[in-house]
Design a protein around this motif. Structure first.
Motif, PDB file in Angstrom:
ATOM      1  N   PRO A  51       0.839  -1.216   0.000  1.00  0.00           N
ATOM      2  CA  PRO A  51       0.000   0.000   0.000  1.00  0.00           C
ATOM      3  C   PRO A  51       0.874   1.267   0.000  1.00  0.00           C
ATOM      4  O   PRO A  51       1.022   1.942   1.019  1.00  0.00           O
ATOM      5  N   TYR A  52       1.468   1.575  -1.142  1.00  0.00           N
ATOM      6  CA  TYR A  52       2.447   2.649  -1.248  1.00  0.00           C
ATOM      7  C   TYR A  52       1.942   3.987  -0.698  1.00  0.00           C
ATOM      8  O   TYR A  52       2.682   4.680  -0.004  1.00  0.00           O
ATOM      9  N   GLN A  53       0.705   4.344  -0.994  1.00  0.00           N
ATOM     10  CA  GLN A  53       0.179   5.637  -0.579  1.00  0.00           C
ATOM     11  C   GLN A  53       0.087   5.767   0.941  1.00  0.00           C
ATOM     12  O   GLN A  53       0.146   6.868   1.477  1.00  0.00           O
ATOM     13  N   GLY A 113       3.782   6.965   3.034  1.00  0.00           N
ATOM     14  CA  GLY A 113       4.456   8.255   2.917  1.00  0.00           C
ATOM     15  C   GLY A 113       5.665   8.193   2.003  1.00  0.00           C
ATOM     16  O   GLY A 113       5.647   7.510   0.975  1.00  0.00           O
ATOM     17  N   PRO A 114       6.749   8.901   2.388  1.00  0.00           N
ATOM     18  CA  PRO A 114       7.952   8.941   1.553  1.00  0.00           C
ATOM     19  C   PRO A 114       8.569   7.555   1.314  1.00  0.00           C
ATOM     20  O   PRO A 114       9.089   7.290   0.236  1.00  0.00           O
ATOM     21  N   LEU A 115       8.489   6.683   2.305  1.00  0.00           N
ATOM     22  CA  LEU A 115       9.010   5.326   2.128  1.00  0.00           C
ATOM     23  C   LEU A 115       8.241   4.596   1.035  1.00  0.00           C
ATOM     24  O   LEU A 115       8.831   3.916   0.192  1.00  0.00           O
ATOM     25  N   GLY A 116       6.938   4.761   1.012  1.00  0.00           N
ATOM     26  CA  GLY A 116       6.115   4.136  -0.021  1.00  0.00           C
ATOM     27  C   GLY A 116       6.438   4.668  -1.406  1.00  0.00           C
ATOM     28  O   GLY A 116       6.552   3.889  -2.366  1.00  0.00           O
ATOM     29  N   ALA A 153      10.538  -0.263  -7.225  1.00  0.00           N
ATOM     30  CA  ALA A 153       9.835  -1.441  -7.754  1.00  0.00           C
ATOM     31  C   ALA A 153       9.463  -1.247  -9.229  1.00  0.00           C
ATOM     32  O   ALA A 153       9.524  -2.192 -10.012  1.00  0.00           O
ATOM     33  N   ASP A 154       9.096  -0.026  -9.588  1.00  0.00           N
ATOM     34  CA  ASP A 154       8.679   0.245 -10.967  1.00  0.00           C
ATOM     35  C   ASP A 154       9.844   0.405 -11.938  1.00  0.00           C
ATOM     36  O   ASP A 154       9.720   0.052 -13.117  1.00  0.00           O
ATOM     37  N   HIS A 155      10.965   0.940 -11.457  1.00  0.00           N
ATOM     38  CA  HIS A 155      12.062   1.285 -12.361  1.00  0.00           C
ATOM     39  C   HIS A 155      13.360   0.510 -12.147  1.00  0.00           C
ATOM     40  O   HIS A 155      14.244   0.561 -13.014  1.00  0.00           O
ATOM     41  N   HIS A 156      13.487  -0.140 -11.039  1.00  0.00           N
ATOM     42  CA  HIS A 156      14.765  -0.808 -10.731  1.00  0.00           C
ATOM     43  C   HIS A 156      14.550  -2.174 -10.079  1.00  0.00           C
ATOM     44  O   HIS A 156      15.221  -2.514  -9.103  1.00  0.00           O
ATOM     45  N   GLN A 157      13.659  -2.951 -10.639  1.00  0.00           N
ATOM     46  CA  GLN A 157      13.349  -4.264 -10.069  1.00  0.00           C
ATOM     47  C   GLN A 157      14.578  -5.181 -10.058  1.00  0.00           C
ATOM     48  O   GLN A 157      14.800  -5.909  -9.093  1.00  0.00           O
ATOM     49  N   THR A 158      15.376  -5.133 -11.106  1.00  0.00           N
ATOM     50  CA  THR A 158      16.583  -5.967 -11.165  1.00  0.00           C
ATOM     51  C   THR A 158      17.550  -5.584 -10.049  1.00  0.00           C
ATOM     52  O   THR A 158      18.132  -6.452  -9.395  1.00  0.00           O
TER      53      THR A 158
END
Length: 124
Positions: A40-42, A45-48, A55-60
């Motif tokens: 639940p990213y939202q 806060g900033p951690l989310g 997770a979206d841009h650097h999964q590797t």
């Protein structure tokens, strides 16, 4: 387990505070690596926001970092065995406890073993 004659069975459990921090952090990291769609990213806060970006841009990078962290913990636990030997900790149970604690909690455990100074016995 407490210190015994000759310290052959020396073991000291680490700080509950650090063990809790490490467990929660590594649990969150595991969650981000394997089930990022369920976070639940939202609500975080900033951690989310930061976690969602990773997770979206650097999964590797996340996955490789995860396995690297476990590899480092494995190396630390092997080093704990070397330290046990050099510090005269010969009890199989104590050595197993040091190995497991260091594997699971890394430097929070290893630092205790590094700081341990066995008493020198007088030779007669």
């Amino acid at each position: 387990m407490a210190q015994t004659a000759g310290d052959v069975a020396y073991f000291q459990r680490g700080s509950l505070f650090w063990f809790t921090v490490i467990t929660v952090s590594f649990g969150y990291y595991t969650w981000a690596v394997f089930w990022p769609e369920s976070i639940p990213y939202q609500s975080l806060g900033p951690l989310g926001s930061f976690t969602q970006y990773l997770a979206d841009h650097h999964q590797t990078l996340l996955r490789n970092g995860y396995w690297l962290a476990w590899l480092v913990h494995a190396g630390e636990s092997l080093y704990a065995m070397v330290l046990c030997k050099s510090k005269g900790i010969t009890s199989p149970q104590a050595r197993l406890l040091w190995f497991l604690q260091t594997f699971l909690f890394g430097v929070a455990s290893l630092s205790i073993l590094i700081a341990y100074r066995p008493k020198r016995q007088k030779r007669t």
